[in-house]
Motif scaffolding. Sequence first.
Motif, PDB file in Angstrom:
ATOM      1  N   ASP A 376       0.833  -1.199   0.000  1.00  0.00           N
ATOM      2  CA  ASP A 376       0.000   0.000   0.000  1.00  0.00           C
ATOM      3  C   ASP A 376       0.867   1.249   0.000  1.00  0.00           C
ATOM      4  OD1 ASP A 376      -2.206  -1.628   0.127  1.00  0.00           O
ATOM      5  OD2 ASP A 376      -2.303  -1.562   2.335  1.00  0.00           O
ATOM      6  N   LEU A 377       0.372   2.311  -0.706  1.00  0.00           N
ATOM      7  CA  LEU A 377       1.080   3.582  -0.754  1.00  0.00           C
ATOM      8  C   LEU A 377       0.937   4.305   0.580  1.00  0.00           C
ATOM      9  CD1 LEU A 377       0.043   4.808  -4.317  1.00  0.00           C
ATOM     10  CD2 LEU A 377       2.206   3.780  -3.617  1.00  0.00           C
ATOM     11  N   PRO A 378       1.951   5.093   1.100  1.00  0.00           N
ATOM     12  CA  PRO A 378       1.845   5.799   2.375  1.00  0.00           C
ATOM     13  C   PRO A 378       0.897   6.976   2.299  1.00  0.00           C
ATOM     14  CG  PRO A 378       3.882   6.375   1.265  1.00  0.00           C
ATOM     15  CD  PRO A 378       3.250   5.260   0.456  1.00  0.00           C
TER      16      PRO A 378
END
Length: 398
Positions: A376-378
């Motif tokens: 997942d992207l931050p």
Amino acid sequence: MSALQRKAQSGRQEHQARAMSVPKALRLASARVADKLYGLALATIALTQEVRDNAAIKEALEQEGLMLVFDGPDGPVGAAVADLVLVSALIQQQTTGRVFPGEPMQRAFTPTDASLCAPLFVELLKTATGLLETEEDRRVLEGFSFGARVENRRLLEMALQAQDYNVIRLTFDIAGGMHQGSLSFYLPKRPPIPAPWSDAGETADAPVDSASAMEEVVLSLNVDLPIVLHRFRLPLTQVGLLATGDVLTLPEDCFSKAQVVVPGGRVITTGTLGQSGGKRALRLKPGGRGGQTVRMQPEAKDDFDGLTLDGTLAAPPSGAMALDMPDLGGGFGDLPALDANLDLPDLPDPGELPDLGTLPEPGELPDLGDMPDLPDLPELGDLPQLDGLPDLPKIDID
């Protein structure tokens, strides 16, 4: 002698005394031209005129002087030679407006001397021609123009190629007795004028048939008609590589297809090139002048070597129109015989080809398998406030 004959002779002598001869015309013209062009007082105190052949004129040429070549109206060139005294006086008059006393300093002549003196000599001949009464006298002086300056007597002798020349020598009194200079003309003698025809077709001496006389004149004219054996098409680079001694190979039938052309390249007739009576000849085809044989001046050779770049032409030794082609040498050797049943290697059996699998239907994507999971992207969070930026100016647009 009768009284009538004496009276006629007296009238003839009186007319000849008043007639404008070549020497008299040159005397008058020299004074007029020098005053008109340069404001110079020039008087002819001695003049001689004679006809000399080519050998005698070369012996009579002056050793020193400004030597000019004059282009003649009929081809052969003439000449004018002026001594140093006359040349110096003409230059002094044009550059300073006066002629100085004392002997001129010895020096070599230059192209500038020719440019300053030639106009006087040309105008002298032109003005004197206009004063003459008869066409025969005018032909002695008319039509000559300045050509070039020559360095020495040897070059001038090489330029004078006519058979006979009119030699005219003038001695001038310059600037009222201050100097004496000389000028000599060597003008090629032109052929006499034919007797004129009257409206009745008669000459001044005897009646003649004008049609026959015209035919005789026309048939006596020399006409150069080039003969073309063959036309080549070569690249410009190959033409530039041609040199003396190179041989251009001609077709075997070129002598039977010779073309007679006029200046400009237009073909006027065709014929067969050969020899007749020991001379080269051209037998015209019926489309030209009914198969007539025309002989050409140059002698034919005993054997035939072809056409070379130096323009040499000769007829075949047997008189036949055959051209022996040169042996190129070497040859190509024996080519192998081709068998109709060629032994070629066995082609693979279609059943032995590898299995490429089933190809997908058009528009159907292939099964690429399970793709790996991506992390997942931050979270990016809130962006900071940008305070303290200047206000943009307002611009009113009408």
